[in-house]
Design an enzyme around this catalytic site. Structure first.
Site, PDB file in Angstrom:
ATOM      1  N   TYR A  68      48.952  57.067  36.583  1.00 23.12           N
ATOM      2  CA  TYR A  68      47.378  57.632  35.710  1.00 23.12           C
ATOM      3  C   TYR A  68      46.283  58.872  36.852  1.00 23.12           C
ATOM      4  O   TYR A  68      46.167  59.318  36.609  1.00 23.12           O
ATOM      5  CB  TYR A  68      46.594  56.647  35.146  1.00 23.12           C
ATOM      6  CG  TYR A  68      47.439  56.871  34.540  1.00 23.12           C
ATOM      7  CD1 TYR A  68      48.804  55.750  33.819  1.00 23.12           C
ATOM      8  CD2 TYR A  68      46.466  56.525  32.738  1.00 23.12           C
ATOM      9  CE1 TYR A  68      48.901  55.535  32.702  1.00 23.12           C
ATOM     10  CE2 TYR A  68      47.536  56.712  31.846  1.00 23.12           C
ATOM     11  CZ  TYR A  68      48.808  56.191  31.453  1.00 23.12           C
ATOM     12  OH  TYR A  68      48.865  55.501  30.161  1.00 23.12           O
ATOM     13  N   LYS A  97      60.145  49.441  39.690  1.00 28.62           N
ATOM     14  CA  LYS A  97      61.771  50.224  40.233  1.00 28.62           C
ATOM     15  C   LYS A  97      62.102  50.355  41.306  1.00 28.62           C
ATOM     16  O   LYS A  97      62.227  51.361  42.088  1.00 28.62           O
ATOM     17  CB  LYS A  97      61.368  51.318  38.746  1.00 28.62           C
ATOM     18  CG  LYS A  97      63.273  52.062  38.740  1.00 28.62           C
ATOM     19  CD  LYS A  97      63.860  51.194  37.945  1.00 28.62           C
ATOM     20  CE  LYS A  97      65.387  52.606  37.237  1.00 28.62           C
ATOM     21  NZ  LYS A  97      66.147  51.515  36.632  1.00 28.62           N
ATOM     22  N   ASP A 118      53.248  47.329  25.141  1.00 28.80           N
ATOM     23  CA  ASP A 118      53.674  48.540  23.595  1.00 28.80           C
ATOM     24  C   ASP A 118      54.913  47.077  23.205  1.00 28.80           C
ATOM     25  O   ASP A 118      54.487  46.956  22.298  1.00 28.80           O
ATOM     26  CB  ASP A 118      53.233  49.599  23.672  1.00 28.80           C
ATOM     27  CG  ASP A 118      52.682  50.438  23.444  1.00 28.80           C
ATOM     28  OD1 ASP A 118      51.232  49.417  23.945  1.00 28.80           O
ATOM     29  OD2 ASP A 118      52.191  51.509  22.869  1.00 28.80           O
ATOM     30  N   ASP A 122      51.022  50.148  31.128  1.00 27.68           N
ATOM     31  CA  ASP A 122      50.885  51.148  29.468  1.00 27.68           C
ATOM     32  C   ASP A 122      52.265  51.036  28.752  1.00 27.68           C
ATOM     33  O   ASP A 122      52.473  50.502  26.885  1.00 27.68           O
ATOM     34  CB  ASP A 122      50.757  52.582  29.856  1.00 27.68           C
ATOM     35  CG  ASP A 122      50.724  53.296  28.805  1.00 27.68           C
ATOM     36  OD1 ASP A 122      51.246  54.154  27.862  1.00 27.68           O
ATOM     37  OD2 ASP A 122      50.234  52.746  28.137  1.00 27.68           O
ATOM     38  N   ASP A 132      63.428  48.712  33.621  1.00 28.51           N
ATOM     39  CA  ASP A 132      64.503  49.032  32.657  1.00 28.51           C
ATOM     40  C   ASP A 132      64.653  46.919  32.086  1.00 28.51           C
ATOM     41  O   ASP A 132      65.073  47.492  30.459  1.00 28.51           O
ATOM     42  CB  ASP A 132      65.793  50.357  32.435  1.00 28.51           C
ATOM     43  CG  ASP A 132      66.395  49.528  34.214  1.00 28.51           C
ATOM     44  OD1 ASP A 132      65.864  48.841  34.951  1.00 28.51           O
ATOM     45  OD2 ASP A 132      67.256  49.746  34.342  1.00 28.51           O
TER      46      ASP A 132
HETATM   47  C1  IPM Z   1      46.408  52.442  25.961  1.00 24.37           C
HETATM   48  C2  IPM Z   1      47.088  53.699  26.329  1.00 24.37           C
HETATM   49  C3  IPM Z   1      45.515  54.920  26.397  1.00 24.37           C
HETATM   50  C4  IPM Z   1      46.487  54.419  27.713  1.00 24.37           C
HETATM   51  C5  IPM Z   1      45.863  55.875  26.244  1.00 24.37           C
HETATM   52  C6  IPM Z   1      45.115  55.739  24.964  1.00 24.37           C
HETATM   53  C7  IPM Z   1      44.745  56.483  27.259  1.00 24.37           C
HETATM   54  O1  IPM Z   1      48.171  54.475  25.985  1.00 24.37           O
HETATM   55  O2  IPM Z   1      45.002  51.955  26.344  1.00 24.37           O
HETATM   56  O3  IPM Z   1      47.151  51.351  26.965  1.00 24.37           O
HETATM   57  O4  IPM Z   1      47.648  55.375  27.938  1.00 24.37           O
HETATM   58  O5  IPM Z   1      46.339  53.913  29.074  1.00 24.37           O
HETATM   59 MN    MN Z   2      49.250  52.819  25.707  1.00 23.79          MN
END
Ligand code: IPM
Ligand code: MN
Length: 361
Positions: free
Chosen positions: A138, A193, A253, A249, A225
């Site tokens: 990032y 990694k 999820d 990130d 992975d």
């Molecule tokens: C998160 C989101 C953010 C990221 C986006 C919305 C900027 O995916 O907070 O996980 O990529 O970090």
């Molecule tokens: Mn995210």
């Protein structure tokens, strides 16, 4: 009565409704405390109106507040000329300008019925992903190269300072927990990694340097992975996972999905002097305004905010309020009428919020 100034950015899509729901819960949980929620503009809709995703006045208010509370931001159709989304810039700017280097994402199973995995027990998944939040892939945002419509690059940035502080944060966090559900061992899993890229081998080596001062926390390693397999096949073995920005990130999820989805995944973005609290989900514009979004991730992020404020300002009443909110969420989810749609129920945003507020009364 102590007063806390909370810079509140409701944002776009479902952001306003989940933020308002969480504010109602926070107020119900802190009758003896003055939480002043200062409503501030920001996000994609604000950009369409003003040309700014984050005004200087809003940024200054965030800088001066005790904490920042955020709903969600972003509308897919609102993009910059380079194709990146405007709305995401709201909290990316806050992250980088306020140096919110620890993105803390608890992954907790409230009910095995919510999980897509089988053979789980209540509490069988309870770990925290600590995502480095200010560098990694990032760091290049807006700074990569895009040449002659034929080549684009973004650089992965790993610094010793950045890894030292995130590793310390993760190790200190493990010390406050009771270890992994499967064996109660305080464990830090370094996700990287390192087998392929020197930058990740450096990330791992710096984590190891810091961990030498934490002999009470067991070190574990997982390539990014491989960790996606372990998060599905043996999720109970994790206590705290530390990862570079982009990897964090992605795996956060997946972690949220294993316990029911992003609708029940809180997050805290914490620096040395500021912190932002929001659900891990996005603005879900497709369901905005229909009163069907789950407020749970934002409510649990609000509890996280109270705990952080309580510890930072030595205010036990806030830590206790955080515990009562988390207990009220846990109890409410035992009532089928209070389970939101993304967890298999039919409860509206309002119904979920009222069920939690009733348990706080
Ligand atoms: C998160 C989101 C953010 C990221 C986006 C919305 C900027 O995916 O907070 O996980 O990529 O970090
Ligand atoms: Mn995210």
């Amino acid at each position: 009565m102590k007063t806390y100034q909370i810079a509140t950015l409701e944002g776009d899509g479902i952001g306003p409704e989940v933020c308002q729901a969480a504010v109602a819960v926070l107020k119900a949980a802190t009758p003896q405390t003055q939480l002043q929620f200062e409503q501030l503009p920001g996000g994609a809709n604000h950009y369409l109106r003003s040309g700014h995703v984050l005004d200087q006045d809003t940024f200054t208010a965030c800088q001066n507040a005790h904490a920042i509370f955020h709903g969600a931001a972003g509308l897919p159709e609102v993009t910059y000329p380079d194709g990146t989304e405007v709305g995401n810039d709201l909290h990316l700017q806050l992250r980088f300008k306020l140096d919110l280097y620890a993105n803390v994402r608890p992954i907790k199973l409230y009910d095995p019925a919510f999980a897509p995995l089988k053979d789980l027990k209540p509490g069988g998944i309870d770990y925290v992903i600590v995502r480095e939040n200010t560098e990694g892939l990032y760091a290049s945002r807006g700074g990569g190269t895009l040449l002659r419509d034929s080549v684009a690059t973004d650089t992965l940035v790993i610094t010793r300072h950045g890894v030292e502080r995130i590793a310390k944060f993760a190790l200190e966090l493990s010390r406050t927990r009771h270890g992994a559900p499967s064996d109660s061992v305080r464990r830090l899993t370094i996700c990287d990694k390192a087998n392929i890229l020197r930058s990740y081998a450096f990330f791992r080596a710096v984590c190891q340097d810091v961990a030498k001062h934490y002999s009470d926390v067991v070190l574990d390693y997982a390539y990014v992975d491989a960790i996606t397999v372990h998060m599905v096949k043996r999720p109970g073995s994790f206590d705290v996972i530390v990862a570079e920005n982009m990897f964090g990130d992605i795996i956060s999820d997946l972690g949220a999905a294993t316990v029911g989805g992003l609708g029940i995944a809180p997050s805290a973005e914490i620096g040395d002097n500021h912190a932002l609290f929001q659900g891990s989900h996005g603005s879900a514009p497709d369901i905005a305004g229909k009163n069907i979004a789950s407020p749970l991730a934002t409510i649990l992020s609000g509890a996280f905010m109270l705990r952080w404020l309580g510890q930072r300002h030595d205010d036990a009443s806030l830590v206790e309020a955080a515990q009562r909110i988390e207990k009220a969420v846990e109890d409410a989810l035992k009532d089928p009428l209070a389970v939101p749609a993304d967890l298999g129920g039919k409860a509206s945003c309002t119904a979920v919020t009222q069920a939690i507020c009733r348990r706080l009364a």
